[in-house]
Design a protein around this motif. Structure first.
Motif, short mmCIF file in Angstrom:
data_model
loop_
_atom_site.label_atom_id
_atom_site.label_comp_id
_atom_site.label_asym_id
_atom_site.label_seq_id
_atom_site.Cartn_x
_atom_site.Cartn_y
_atom_site.Cartn_z
N PHE A 10 0.82 -1.22 0.00
CA PHE A 10 0.00 0.00 0.00
C PHE A 10 0.85 1.27 0.00
CE2 PHE A 10 -3.35 -2.98 1.39
CZ PHE A 10 -4.31 -2.65 0.44
N SER A 24 -6.40 2.42 -3.24
CA SER A 24 -7.06 1.30 -2.58
C SER A 24 -7.24 0.18 -3.60
CB SER A 24 -8.42 1.75 -2.02
OG SER A 24 -9.29 2.12 -3.07
N ASP A 25 -7.92 -0.90 -3.20
CA ASP A 25 -8.05 -2.04 -4.10
C ASP A 25 -9.45 -2.22 -4.63
OD1 ASP A 25 -5.66 -3.58 -4.77
OD2 ASP A 25 -5.37 -3.69 -2.61
N TYR A 26 -10.19 -1.14 -4.79
CA TYR A 26 -11.49 -1.23 -5.43
C TYR A 26 -11.29 -1.49 -6.93
CZ TYR A 26 -14.07 0.11 -1.30
OH TYR A 26 -14.62 0.13 -0.05
N GLY A 57 -6.36 3.87 4.90
CA GLY A 57 -5.66 4.13 3.65
C GLY A 57 -5.46 5.62 3.44
N ASP A 75 -3.67 3.35 10.12
CA ASP A 75 -3.26 2.45 9.06
C ASP A 75 -1.80 2.10 9.30
OD1 ASP A 75 -4.70 1.89 6.11
OD2 ASP A 75 -2.54 1.55 6.12
N SER A 80 0.28 6.29 2.89
CA SER A 80 -1.15 6.51 2.72
C SER A 80 -1.67 7.52 3.73
CB SER A 80 -1.91 5.18 2.88
OG SER A 80 -1.54 4.26 1.89
#
Length: 221
Positions: A10, A24-26, A57, A75, A80
């Motif tokens: 990240f 992010s991991d969308y 994040g 986090d 981030s």
């Protein structure tokens, strides 16, 4: 992956994409904003609250809450957190299994798209429950273990990054174990834009939702 590997992962995404939700991991930005809007609307009015975004994040998910609330973000990706602070979150590096906050500090605790990365998820939920005030809300969003779509994707994808997925009943039981009531679900069906709400998932949601959010109210003794 280990926590140190996730941190590197990240940190690198934040270095590459900056404050963008691409850090992010969308699946994509449209998916992110659709899920954020639906989830925060489902959370309900939030004003003059003390909020924790656990695993925040770059802070994009809880950013809409900053205007009318005090929002903390923790986090393990320091890179981030630089962007989360720029969005107005009060940030700190922290371990979600051993948070530095006092008991019952927060009116609202959010943990969005995080527990699928952490095998010891019960330790995380126990900590999030500890820092939630009696009468406060804990809201977690994660991947649906029962999703037919995700089972099919696993047949073709070699990336096993998101091996941790959860059944709705499983998380409901843990919520109850840690003192939550009035438990509800919001089911999300990527790539479709509609969502469904329920008290217990239901057959359709369990089989076809790709992810879900669960929220509950911490009991007042």
């Amino acid at each position: 992956m280990s926590n140190s590997n996730w941190k590197q992962y990240f940190d690198k995404k934040a270095e590459t994409h900056g404050a963008s939700v691409k850090s992010s991991d969308y699946f994509n930005e449209e998916s992110f904003f659709m899920q954020r809007d639906n989830t925060l609307n489902w959370l309900g009015p939030c004003k003059d609250k003390v909020v924790l975004d656990a695993g925040c994040g770059v802070g994009a998910f809880s950013e809409p809450l900053v205007k009318n609330n005090t929002v903390y973000g923790v986090d393990f990706s320091e890179k981030s957190l630089q962007f989360a602070a720029g969005r107005g979150l009060i940030t700190a590096t922290d371990d979600l299994t051993a948070l530095h906050f006092d008991n019952s500090k927060f009116d609202v605790v959010l943990c969005i798209g995080v527990i699928q990365l952490i095998p010891q998820y019960k330790s995380v939920l126990k900590e999030l429950a500890r820092v939630t005030k009696p009468g406060g809300t804990l809201l977690i969003q994660t991947l649906n273990k029962g999703s037919i779509q995700r089972k099919l994707l696993r047949l073709f994808e070699k990336d096993t990054k998101f091996d941790q997925m959860y059944a709705m009943d499983e998380l409901k039981q843990v919520y109850q174990e840690y003192g939550f009531e009035q438990i509800e679900f919001l089911s999300i069906y990527h790539p479709f834009k509609f969502v469904t709400k329920s008290n217990g998932g239901g057959l359709f949601a369990n089989m076809f939702s790709t992810s879900f959010a669960i929220k509950g109210r911490k009991k007042i003794d």
